[in-house]
Design an enzyme around this catalytic site. Sequence first.
Site: not given
Length: 243
Positions: A10, A154, A158, A187
Amino acid sequence: MKCVLVTGGSRGIGKAICIQLAKDSDYHIIINYNSNEAAALETLEAVKAEGNTGEIIQFNVSEADEVKSKLDAWQENNEDAIIEVLVNNAGITKDGLFMWMPQDDWQSVINTSLNGFFNVTNTIIQKLLRNRYGRIVNIASVSGVKGTPGQTNYSAAKGALVAATKALAQEVAKRKITVNAVAPGFIKSDMTAELDEKELKKLIPLNRFGEAEEVAHVVSFLVSKKASYITGEVININGGIYS
């Protein structure tokens, strides 16, 4: 009907992937979201604006039973449809130094980024194997390749996702299913909105944050027929921060 499912589709990178796939492919786009229905509907409108079809589906990737029941129900309602492409994009961060990290911050990040990959992929993989064709793209992170201080949870999630990508790729390759990962660096997105871009870009050889669309282009290539001989790979998209 051939479909692509994008988890966490989304907003941010997930949204960019949905829109790019609407442009580049004729897949029906299934946009998964957890809580923000308004954002999911906005992404759906953007998909339709590209002349493609799509729909939204709500489930929390970290809840195994919910994932299975929602995807099974979707399949029953769409008997002739097949999810041929899966993009595991859903992820969360709960940053902090490891020595002060509450167990909940560790667990919730692992549950979404790593267990979420298992819950969704495990539900869909049988159908891909029967179909004898498929594409799985996992959105990892530079943190999972090099490790990032303040993100031990994290980085762990990952990094495990990277290893899982390489192992699963070898298991399913004979059925023409490829499994790859992309590892974005910094990003521009909701996830990085709090970061000090001016300071951090000094660490990046290209001297800027990346755009979500730059990740989406690589994902679009990996799910296409053009990438048939690429599997078990991790493609870094980070402006040279870890080259």
